[in-house]
Motif scaffolding. Structure first.
Motif, PDB file in Angstrom:
ATOM      1  N   ASP A  47     -17.122   7.551  -3.389  1.00 27.21           N
ATOM      2  CA  ASP A  47     -17.925   6.365  -3.669  1.00 27.21           C
ATOM      3  C   ASP A  47     -19.059   6.687  -4.641  1.00 27.21           C
ATOM      4  OD1 ASP A  47     -18.728   3.530  -2.957  1.00 27.21           O
ATOM      5  OD2 ASP A  47     -20.550   4.607  -2.386  1.00 27.21           O
ATOM      6  N   LEU A  48     -19.674   7.840  -4.491  1.00 31.62           N
ATOM      7  CA  LEU A  48     -20.781   8.247  -5.356  1.00 31.62           C
ATOM      8  C   LEU A  48     -20.352   8.318  -6.812  1.00 31.62           C
ATOM      9  CD1 LEU A  48     -23.786   9.219  -5.145  1.00 31.62           C
ATOM     10  CD2 LEU A  48     -22.880  11.557  -5.022  1.00 31.62           C
ATOM     11  N   LEU A  49     -19.102   8.772  -7.045  1.00 33.36           N
ATOM     12  CA  LEU A  49     -18.599   8.922  -8.412  1.00 33.36           C
ATOM     13  C   LEU A  49     -17.740   7.743  -8.865  1.00 33.36           C
ATOM     14  CD1 LEU A  49     -19.645  11.818  -7.881  1.00 33.36           C
ATOM     15  CD2 LEU A  49     -17.674  12.662  -9.144  1.00 33.36           C
ATOM     16  N   GLY A  50     -17.552   6.764  -8.011  1.00 28.36           N
ATOM     17  CA  GLY A  50     -16.774   5.597  -8.390  1.00 28.36           C
ATOM     18  C   GLY A  50     -15.287   5.872  -8.488  1.00 28.36           C
ATOM     19  N   LYS A  51     -14.804   6.812  -7.712  1.00 29.86           N
ATOM     20  CA  LYS A  51     -13.382   7.136  -7.698  1.00 29.86           C
ATOM     21  C   LYS A  51     -12.763   6.729  -6.367  1.00 29.86           C
ATOM     22  CE  LYS A  51     -13.156   9.207 -11.771  1.00 29.86           C
ATOM     23  NZ  LYS A  51     -12.411   8.605 -12.902  1.00 29.86           N
ATOM     24  N   GLU A  52     -11.438   6.800  -6.281  1.00 27.75           N
ATOM     25  CA  GLU A  52     -10.749   6.319  -5.092  1.00 27.75           C
ATOM     26  C   GLU A  52     -10.763   7.299  -3.940  1.00 27.75           C
ATOM     27  OE1 GLU A  52      -7.485   3.529  -7.502  1.00 27.75           O
ATOM     28  OE2 GLU A  52      -6.814   5.319  -6.398  1.00 27.75           O
ATOM     29  N   ALA A  53     -10.765   8.596  -4.233  1.00 24.86           N
ATOM     30  CA  ALA A  53     -10.624   9.578  -3.161  1.00 24.86           C
ATOM     31  C   ALA A  53     -11.194  10.928  -3.597  1.00 24.86           C
ATOM     32  CB  ALA A  53      -9.148   9.733  -2.769  1.00 24.86           C
ATOM     33  N   ALA A  54     -11.378  11.789  -2.604  1.00 15.59           N
ATOM     34  CA  ALA A  54     -11.883  13.145  -2.866  1.00 15.59           C
ATOM     35  C   ALA A  54     -11.252  14.097  -1.868  1.00 15.59           C
ATOM     36  CB  ALA A  54     -13.405  13.189  -2.774  1.00 15.59           C
ATOM     37  N   LEU A  55     -11.294  15.386  -2.206  1.00 17.53           N
ATOM     38  CA  LEU A  55     -10.687  16.419  -1.369  1.00 17.53           C
ATOM     39  C   LEU A  55     -11.582  17.644  -1.349  1.00 17.53           C
ATOM     40  CD1 LEU A  55      -8.029  17.131   0.219  1.00 17.53           C
ATOM     41  CD2 LEU A  55      -7.224  18.205  -1.898  1.00 17.53           C
ATOM     42  N   PHE A  56     -11.939  18.112  -0.158  1.00 18.83           N
ATOM     43  CA  PHE A  56     -12.783  19.290   0.000  1.00 18.83           C
ATOM     44  C   PHE A  56     -11.953  20.558  -0.174  1.00 18.83           C
ATOM     45  CE2 PHE A  56     -14.804  22.557   2.720  1.00 18.83           C
ATOM     46  CZ  PHE A  56     -16.077  22.566   2.173  1.00 18.83           C
ATOM     47  N   LEU A 208     -15.593  19.763  -4.324  1.00 19.27           N
ATOM     48  CA  LEU A 208     -14.794  18.565  -4.090  1.00 19.27           C
ATOM     49  C   LEU A 208     -14.021  18.215  -5.348  1.00 19.27           C
ATOM     50  CD1 LEU A 208     -17.578  16.632  -2.259  1.00 19.27           C
ATOM     51  CD2 LEU A 208     -15.292  16.954  -1.268  1.00 19.27           C
ATOM     52  N   LEU A 209     -12.746  17.937  -5.184  1.00 18.96           N
ATOM     53  CA  LEU A 209     -11.926  17.401  -6.265  1.00 18.96           C
ATOM     54  C   LEU A 209     -11.884  15.892  -6.073  1.00 18.96           C
ATOM     55  CD1 LEU A 209     -10.077  17.934  -8.707  1.00 18.96           C
ATOM     56  CD2 LEU A 209      -8.166  18.122  -7.100  1.00 18.96           C
ATOM     57  N   VAL A 210     -12.253  15.151  -7.111  1.00 13.75           N
ATOM     58  CA  VAL A 210     -12.402  13.703  -7.007  1.00 13.75           C
ATOM     59  C   VAL A 210     -11.500  13.039  -8.045  1.00 13.75           C
ATOM     60  CG1 VAL A 210     -14.063  11.817  -6.941  1.00 13.75           C
ATOM     61  CG2 VAL A 210     -14.805  14.130  -6.353  1.00 13.75           C
ATOM     62  N   GLY A 211     -10.827  11.952  -7.664  1.00  9.39           N
ATOM     63  CA  GLY A 211      -9.945  11.255  -8.595  1.00  9.39           C
ATOM     64  C   GLY A 211      -9.256  10.076  -7.938  1.00  9.39           C
ATOM     65  N   LYS A 212      -8.146   9.637  -8.527  1.00 12.24           N
ATOM     66  CA  LYS A 212      -7.371   8.546  -7.963  1.00 12.24           C
ATOM     67  C   LYS A 212      -6.691   8.988  -6.667  1.00 12.24           C
ATOM     68  CE  LYS A 212      -6.394   6.022 -12.248  1.00 12.24           C
ATOM     69  NZ  LYS A 212      -5.352   5.518 -13.163  1.00 12.24           N
ATOM     70  N   ARG A 213      -6.419   8.021  -5.805  1.00  7.15           N
ATOM     71  CA  ARG A 213      -5.873   8.345  -4.485  1.00  7.15           C
ATOM     72  C   ARG A 213      -4.514   9.046  -4.588  1.00  7.15           C
ATOM     73  NH1 ARG A 213      -7.934   6.797  -0.114  1.00  7.15           N
ATOM     74  NH2 ARG A 213      -9.059   5.100  -1.146  1.00  7.15           N
TER      75      ARG A 213
END
Length: 344
Positions: A47-56, A208-213
């Motif tokens: 949400d902070l980066l305006g993306k759909e999902a993230a992964l630790f 965290l890797l952040v991007g589309k779901r």
């Protein structure tokens, strides 16, 4: 002895709030996707980066390599900057883990623009590998940030060619602060982003890797393949959540301290500070070759309770961080002056 540590912002220690959050974290098995603390962290970051999902994931290197593996096919070519962390400091992992070739551009001290990258994209020819990914680093570990207009140009070019862009944003928030950019604006210029929690943000472990779901779901499988499926990892994620919620604004203090350190060092005879690379929390400088042999400065500073790294290609890098304040900087500069005066 307390050491003032200027080696990197990776040396930062967790805050008291982080320790308390870790002790109280609600845990589950993240491989089964039922660790509530990690779910909260990943949702907050997305949400902070305006993306759909993230992964630790365990580390920044892991994060970059996971992105490369997930975006590309074996035999692809990945465009990176000549001085990028992915090329210089990740042990050639892209070739070993993903079977891809890195093709480097020679940016101007961390700068990459549309024209430079365009010249490196492969055409369709039986002799050529496919260009599978463009990797951009912002903020760059050379101390500079990449202007938004350059990132916009690269993003537009990549879209024209159907090539994804990965942003190595290990110091993403440093870059956003230096650029005066909204986090979502900066993140919108890449398909995936690596944000590091354990540098200036002071969390003990993790990125965290952040991007589309759909991308993140594919990355989750690759994370398991790479050995990064950690079970009750919410104990680490708890600190990361505190880091994102509380530590980002204070990065500006590190930037201010770096400029202060640069100004003080620049007054010393024989010290040549790179004034054009003070965008974030790093100070680069060289010493006149007649002053000190390599290694002498490091050892003498260590004897005074100050930790720094040795030079790389004759250049020193001092990094400001949460663990060092103005008094530590003044002590560092005065000690460097004493050492130089004694060697004159």
């Amino acid at each position: 002895m307390r050491y003032a540590d200027f080696r990197s912002d990776t040396v930062t220690l967790p805050t008291r709030d982080m320790y308390e959050a870790m002790a109280q974290a609600e845990l589950g098995d993240d491989v089964y996707e039922d660790d509530p603390t990690l779910k909260s962290l990943e949702a907050y970051a997305a949400d902070l980066l305006g993306k759909e999902a993230a992964l630790f994931v365990p580390s920044g290197t892991f994060c970059n390599q996971l992105a490369i593996m997930t975006h590309t096919r074996r035999g692809d070519e990945v465009i990176v900057g000549e001085g990028s962390h992915i090329l210089q400091h990740e042990v050639g992992a892209a070739a070993v883990l993903s079977g891809v070739n890195l093709r480097s551009v020679s940016p101007d001290r961390g700068r990459m623009d549309k024209a430079t990258v365009a010249a490196m994209i492969r055409g369709k020819d039986v002799h050529f590998p496919d260009t599978g990914l463009i990797c951009v680093e912002n903020a760059h570990s050379c101390g500079r940030v990449l202007p938004l207009k350059d990132m916009e140009g690269i993003a537009s070019l990549a879209s024209e060619h159907g090539i994804p862009v990965h942003l190595d944003g290990a110091r993403f928030f440093n870059a956003a602060i230096a650029l005066g950019a909204e986090y979502k604006t900066l993140a919108s210029l890449a398909d995936s982003i690596n944000i590091c929690l354990s540098k200036g943000l002071c969390a003990p472990v993790g990125s965290l890797l952040v991007g589309k779901r759909v991308f993140i779901e594919k990355a989750r499988r690759n994370r398991k393949l790479m050995g990064g499926g950690m079970r009750q990892a919410g104990i680490l994620g708890a600190a990361g959540l505190v880091a994102l919620q509380t530590m980002i604004p204070r990065l500006a203090e590190d930037h201010d301290n770096a400029r202060y350190l640069a100004a003080q060092l620049g007054r010393l005879p024989g010290v040549d500070v790179s004034q054009d690379r003070l965008d974030i929390n790093m100070v680069f400088f060289t010493l006149s070759s007649q002053l000190l042999k390599p290694g002498v400065l490091i050892q003498k500073l260590l004897e005074k309770g100050i930790r720094v790294n040795g030079p790389e290609q004759n250049e020193y890098r001092f990094v400001t961080n949460h663990g060092v304040g103005r008094e530590d900087i003044d002590s560092l500069v005065s000690t460097v002056k004493e050492i130089l005066d004694a060697s004159a």
